[in-house]
Design a protein around this motif. Structure first.
Motif, PDB file in Angstrom:
ATOM      1  N   GLY A 130      53.605 123.069  21.761  1.00  9.70           N
ATOM      2  CA  GLY A 130      52.589 123.273  22.779  1.00  9.70           C
ATOM      3  C   GLY A 130      52.578 124.737  23.189  1.00  9.70           C
ATOM      4  N   ILE A 131      51.530 125.154  23.872  1.00  9.61           N
ATOM      5  CA  ILE A 131      51.376 126.550  24.268  1.00  9.61           C
ATOM      6  C   ILE A 131      51.378 126.653  25.792  1.00  9.61           C
ATOM      7  CG2 ILE A 131      49.877 128.590  24.184  1.00  9.61           C
ATOM      8  CD1 ILE A 131      50.771 127.833  21.420  1.00  9.61           C
ATOM      9  N   MET A 132      52.107 127.644  26.294  1.00 10.18           N
ATOM     10  CA  MET A 132      52.060 127.986  27.713  1.00 10.18           C
ATOM     11  C   MET A 132      51.484 129.385  27.813  1.00 10.18           C
ATOM     12  SD  MET A 132      55.663 126.498  29.131  1.00 10.18           S
ATOM     13  CE  MET A 132      56.652 127.280  27.874  1.00 10.18           C
ATOM     14  N   ILE A 133      50.309 129.515  28.401  1.00  5.27           N
ATOM     15  CA  ILE A 133      49.703 130.824  28.619  1.00  5.27           C
ATOM     16  C   ILE A 133      50.319 131.397  29.884  1.00  5.27           C
ATOM     17  CG2 ILE A 133      47.585 132.071  29.120  1.00  5.27           C
ATOM     18  CD1 ILE A 133      46.057 129.903  27.635  1.00  5.27           C
ATOM     19  N   ASP A 134      50.915 132.563  29.756  1.00 11.66           N
ATOM     20  CA  ASP A 134      51.603 133.201  30.874  1.00 11.66           C
ATOM     21  C   ASP A 134      50.938 134.544  31.139  1.00 11.66           C
ATOM     22  OD1 ASP A 134      53.373 134.235  32.708  1.00 11.66           O
ATOM     23  OD2 ASP A 134      55.152 133.960  31.468  1.00 11.66           O
ATOM     24  N   SER A 135      50.320 134.682  32.296  1.00  7.52           N
ATOM     25  CA  SER A 135      49.646 135.929  32.645  1.00  7.52           C
ATOM     26  C   SER A 135      49.596 136.090  34.156  1.00  7.52           C
ATOM     27  CB  SER A 135      48.215 135.939  32.098  1.00  7.52           C
ATOM     28  OG  SER A 135      47.523 137.084  32.545  1.00  7.52           O
ATOM     29  N   PRO A 136      49.699 137.324  34.636  1.00  7.70           N
ATOM     30  CA  PRO A 136      49.525 137.566  36.066  1.00  7.70           C
ATOM     31  C   PRO A 136      48.049 137.572  36.466  1.00  7.70           C
ATOM     32  CG  PRO A 136      50.023 139.620  34.961  1.00  7.70           C
ATOM     33  CD  PRO A 136      50.128 138.534  33.933  1.00  7.70           C
ATOM     34  N   GLU A 137      47.171 137.524  35.460  1.00  7.75           N
ATOM     35  CA  GLU A 137      45.729 137.564  35.702  1.00  7.75           C
ATOM     36  C   GLU A 137      45.095 136.191  35.448  1.00  7.75           C
ATOM     37  OE1 GLU A 137      44.112 140.134  36.903  1.00  7.75           O
ATOM     38  OE2 GLU A 137      45.890 141.413  36.880  1.00  7.75           O
ATOM     39  N   PRO A 138      44.662 135.493  36.483  1.00 10.15           N
ATOM     40  CA  PRO A 138      44.059 134.170  36.300  1.00 10.15           C
ATOM     41  C   PRO A 138      42.871 134.175  35.330  1.00 10.15           C
ATOM     42  CG  PRO A 138      44.482 134.571  38.619  1.00 10.15           C
ATOM     43  CD  PRO A 138      44.759 135.863  37.908  1.00 10.15           C
ATOM     44  N   GLN A 139      42.107 135.259  35.303  1.00 14.80           N
ATOM     45  CA  GLN A 139      40.938 135.295  34.415  1.00 14.80           C
ATOM     46  C   GLN A 139      41.347 135.274  32.943  1.00 14.80           C
ATOM     47  OE1 GLN A 139      37.712 134.971  35.585  1.00 14.80           O
ATOM     48  NE2 GLN A 139      37.370 134.535  33.423  1.00 14.80           N
ATOM     49  N   VAL A 140      42.474 135.889  32.621  1.00 18.16           N
ATOM     50  CA  VAL A 140      42.966 135.856  31.242  1.00 18.16           C
ATOM     51  C   VAL A 140      43.266 134.415  30.839  1.00 18.16           C
ATOM     52  CG1 VAL A 140      44.856 136.549  29.705  1.00 18.16           C
ATOM     53  CG2 VAL A 140      43.851 138.219  31.277  1.00 18.16           C
ATOM     54  N   ILE A 141      43.902 133.686  31.726  1.00 15.53           N
ATOM     55  CA  ILE A 141      44.219 132.276  31.453  1.00 15.53           C
ATOM     56  C   ILE A 141      42.931 131.491  31.229  1.00 15.53           C
ATOM     57  CG2 ILE A 141      45.204 130.167  32.443  1.00 15.53           C
ATOM     58  CD1 ILE A 141      47.246 132.050  33.870  1.00 15.53           C
ATOM     59  N   LEU A 142      41.959 131.678  32.101  1.00 18.89           N
ATOM     60  CA  LEU A 142      40.679 130.970  31.961  1.00 18.89           C
ATOM     61  C   LEU A 142      39.972 131.334  30.664  1.00 18.89           C
ATOM     62  CD1 LEU A 142      39.357 131.220  35.630  1.00 18.89           C
ATOM     63  CD2 LEU A 142      40.179 129.167  34.451  1.00 18.89           C
ATOM     64  N   ASP A 143      39.984 132.617  30.316  1.00 18.11           N
ATOM     65  CA  ASP A 143      39.313 133.068  29.098  1.00 18.11           C
ATOM     66  C   ASP A 143      39.982 132.550  27.835  1.00 18.11           C
ATOM     67  OD1 ASP A 143      37.528 134.465  30.685  1.00 18.11           O
ATOM     68  OD2 ASP A 143      38.465 136.430  30.321  1.00 18.11           O
ATOM     69  N   CYS A 144      41.282 132.295  27.894  1.00 13.49           N
ATOM     70  CA  CYS A 144      42.023 131.886  26.703  1.00 13.49           C
ATOM     71  C   CYS A 144      42.166 130.370  26.550  1.00 13.49           C
ATOM     72  CB  CYS A 144      43.400 132.540  26.705  1.00 13.49           C
ATOM     73  SG  CYS A 144      43.311 134.334  26.506  1.00 13.49           S
ATOM     74  N   MET A 145      41.940 129.627  27.601  1.00 16.63           N
ATOM     75  CA  MET A 145      42.108 128.159  27.531  1.00 16.63           C
ATOM     76  C   MET A 145      41.290 127.503  26.427  1.00 16.63           C
ATOM     77  SD  MET A 145      42.621 127.068  31.507  1.00 16.63           S
ATOM     78  CE  MET A 145      42.454 125.329  31.143  1.00 16.63           C
ATOM     79  N   PRO A 146      40.026 127.902  26.187  1.00 12.90           N
ATOM     80  CA  PRO A 146      39.273 127.254  25.109  1.00 12.90           C
ATOM     81  C   PRO A 146      39.913 127.411  23.726  1.00 12.90           C
ATOM     82  CG  PRO A 146      37.779 128.422  26.570  1.00 12.90           C
ATOM     83  CD  PRO A 146      39.179 128.810  26.964  1.00 12.90           C
ATOM     84  N   ALA A 147      40.666 128.475  23.515  1.00 13.26           N
ATOM     85  CA  ALA A 147      41.306 128.701  22.210  1.00 13.26           C
ATOM     86  C   ALA A 147      42.388 127.677  21.914  1.00 13.26           C
ATOM     87  CB  ALA A 147      41.898 130.113  22.168  1.00 13.26           C
ATOM     88  N   LEU A 148      42.865 126.977  22.953  1.00 13.23           N
ATOM     89  CA  LEU A 148      43.936 126.000  22.762  1.00 13.23           C
ATOM     90  C   LEU A 148      43.446 124.719  22.102  1.00 13.23           C
ATOM     91  CD1 LEU A 148      45.806 126.421  26.139  1.00 13.23           C
ATOM     92  CD2 LEU A 148      46.491 127.289  23.900  1.00 13.23           C
ATOM     93  N   GLY A 149      42.168 124.433  22.201  1.00 12.49           N
ATOM     94  CA  GLY A 149      41.667 123.180  21.645  1.00 12.49           C
ATOM     95  C   GLY A 149      42.380 122.006  22.262  1.00 12.49           C
ATOM     96  N   ASP A 150      42.940 121.132  21.423  1.00 13.00           N
ATOM     97  CA  ASP A 150      43.666 119.952  21.899  1.00 13.00           C
ATOM     98  C   ASP A 150      45.145 120.218  22.169  1.00 13.00           C
ATOM     99  OD1 ASP A 150      41.377 118.414  21.721  1.00 13.00           O
ATOM    100  OD2 ASP A 150      41.787 117.802  19.661  1.00 13.00           O
ATOM    101  N   CYS A 151      45.561 121.453  21.975  1.00 15.84           N
ATOM    102  CA  CYS A 151      46.980 121.805  22.176  1.00 15.84           C
ATOM    103  C   CYS A 151      47.340 121.682  23.656  1.00 15.84           C
ATOM    104  CB  CYS A 151      47.218 123.239  21.705  1.00 15.84           C
ATOM    105  SG  CYS A 151      48.928 123.740  21.769  1.00 15.84           S
TER     106      CYS A 151
END
Length: 105
Positions: A78-99
């Motif tokens: 599984g993937i844990m997106i770790d960022s101090p910037e909430p927008q980065v997390i939001l922008d990258c979430m679609p790349a996870l697909g079903d992960c």
């Protein structure tokens, strides 16, 4: 790193090396180094990969998307997106697909 999963009532093991990866490897897009790191974390029992590219500042989102792609192609974790910037997390979430996703930021 161990994470308590309240839904499962168990502890999961997370690989931290993708948080601690070198700035040089990210900036040079050293795919071989990152792929080997991803595979090694999975082989060592990681259930999640903690990915943080904040060191690359203005290229954080671009690099996060690239490392997520490498992780999905080279690991069952599984993937844990770790960022101090909430927008980065939001922008990258679609790349996870079903992960699976855990936000550690």
């Amino acid at each position: 790193i161990h994470y308590y999963d309240p839904q499962k009532g168990s502890i999961s093991i997370g690989g931290q090396k993708l948080c601690d990866m070198s700035l040089e490897a990210l900036n040079s897009h050293n795919e071989k180094y990152l792929t080997e790191t991803i595979k090694r974390q999975a082989q060592c029992g990681a259930q999640y990969l903690d990915i943080n590219t904040a060191l690359t500042r203005d290229k954080e989102t671009e690099n996060m998307l690239w490392v997520i792609k490498l992780a999905l192609e080279n690991s069952p974790c599984g993937i844990m997106i770790d960022s101090p910037e909430p927008q980065v997390i939001l922008d990258c979430m679609p790349a996870l697909g079903d992960c699976q996703l855990n936000n550690t930021g």
